[in-house]
Design a protein around this motif. Sequence first.
Motif, PDB file in Angstrom:
ATOM      1  N   LEU A 123       0.829  -1.202   0.000  1.00 50.45           N
ATOM      2  CA  LEU A 123       0.000   0.000   0.000  1.00 50.45           C
ATOM      3  C   LEU A 123       0.861   1.249   0.000  1.00 50.45           C
ATOM      4  N   ASP A 124       1.920   1.256   0.820  1.00 42.60           N
ATOM      5  CA  ASP A 124       2.823   2.402   0.864  1.00 42.60           C
ATOM      6  C   ASP A 124       3.532   2.604  -0.469  1.00 42.60           C
ATOM      7  N   LEU A 125       3.974   1.512  -1.097  1.00 42.74           N
ATOM      8  CA  LEU A 125       4.649   1.634  -2.389  1.00 42.74           C
ATOM      9  C   LEU A 125       3.688   2.126  -3.465  1.00 42.74           C
ATOM     10  N   GLY A 126       2.450   1.651  -3.404  1.00 45.25           N
ATOM     11  CA  GLY A 126       1.443   2.129  -4.359  1.00 45.25           C
ATOM     12  C   GLY A 126       1.203   3.617  -4.188  1.00 45.25           C
ATOM     13  N   ARG A 127       1.111   4.056  -2.949  1.00 43.72           N
ATOM     14  CA  ARG A 127       0.923   5.486  -2.665  1.00 43.72           C
ATOM     15  C   ARG A 127       2.152   6.277  -3.089  1.00 43.72           C
ATOM     16  N   ALA A 128       3.341   5.728  -2.826  1.00 44.68           N
ATOM     17  CA  ALA A 128       4.584   6.403  -3.230  1.00 44.68           C
ATOM     18  C   ALA A 128       4.630   6.554  -4.748  1.00 44.68           C
ATOM     19  N   ARG A 129       4.253   5.511  -5.470  1.00 46.81           N
ATOM     20  CA  ARG A 129       4.262   5.591  -6.939  1.00 46.81           C
ATOM     21  C   ARG A 129       3.277   6.649  -7.428  1.00 46.81           C
ATOM     22  N   GLU A 130       2.101   6.712  -6.833  1.00 45.76           N
ATOM     23  CA  GLU A 130       1.116   7.728  -7.219  1.00 45.76           C
ATOM     24  C   GLU A 130       1.667   9.133  -7.007  1.00 45.76           C
ATOM     25  N   ILE A 131       2.354   9.328  -5.892  1.00 41.68           N
ATOM     26  CA  ILE A 131       2.941  10.635  -5.582  1.00 41.68           C
ATOM     27  C   ILE A 131       4.016  10.990  -6.601  1.00 41.68           C
TER      28      ILE A 131
ATOM     29  N   ARG B 223      10.265   1.115  -5.674  1.00 38.23           N
ATOM     30  CA  ARG B 223      10.377  -0.171  -4.986  1.00 38.23           C
ATOM     31  C   ARG B 223      10.883   0.051  -3.559  1.00 38.23           C
ATOM     32  N   PRO B 224      10.754  -1.000  -2.731  1.00 42.39           N
ATOM     33  CA  PRO B 224      11.246  -0.851  -1.354  1.00 42.39           C
ATOM     34  C   PRO B 224      12.769  -0.793  -1.319  1.00 42.39           C
ATOM     35  N   GLY B 225      13.272   0.010  -0.419  1.00 40.35           N
ATOM     36  CA  GLY B 225      14.709   0.084  -0.213  1.00 40.35           C
ATOM     37  C   GLY B 225      15.088  -0.634   1.067  1.00 40.35           C
TER      38      GLY B 225
END
Length: 168
Positions: free
Chosen positions: A8-16, A40-42
């Motif tokens: 969910l966080d990565l999806g939100r990060a990509r949208e941003i 992607r996650p780091g």
Amino acid sequence: MTASPIDLDLGRAREIVARVADPEIPVLTIEDLGVLRDVRPGAGGGVVVDITPTYSGCPAMDAIRDDIVLALTAEGFDDVDVRLVLSPAWTTDWMSADGRRKLSEYGIAPPTGRAAHSRGPIRLAITVRCPQCGSLDTREVSRFGSTSCKALYECRACLEPFDHFKVI
């Protein structure tokens, strides 16, 4: 199946990140241009963002990197790593149809056709359609326009100059 908090966080990060505007053509996002390659996650729970420049040495990449970091940190992502990915090289084939439409509406002739690949004939643009009046009676004035990825054209019908985003 329920998405994990990381997904969910990565999806939100990509949208941003996808909403970050190109500093040279502000009507386009880096996603429209195909510059955004991956989110992607780091290590340690951070976010890694991969971007590919339209040209090696593109001066906009530093501004894009800063804008990505600012956008993500403003939304609570503390650990952001933006990486420049040079291979495979960017191609206009990565531009979205929406991005091409936005270019035309902004007054820049979008690239047409597909980029040359290792096999088959190399397509050459015979003419470029004027984004102002639609005429095909145009001529290249300079191979380089306002930026390296564009050429400067002139329309012989409406006499307006315009940039043409080169097929790369």
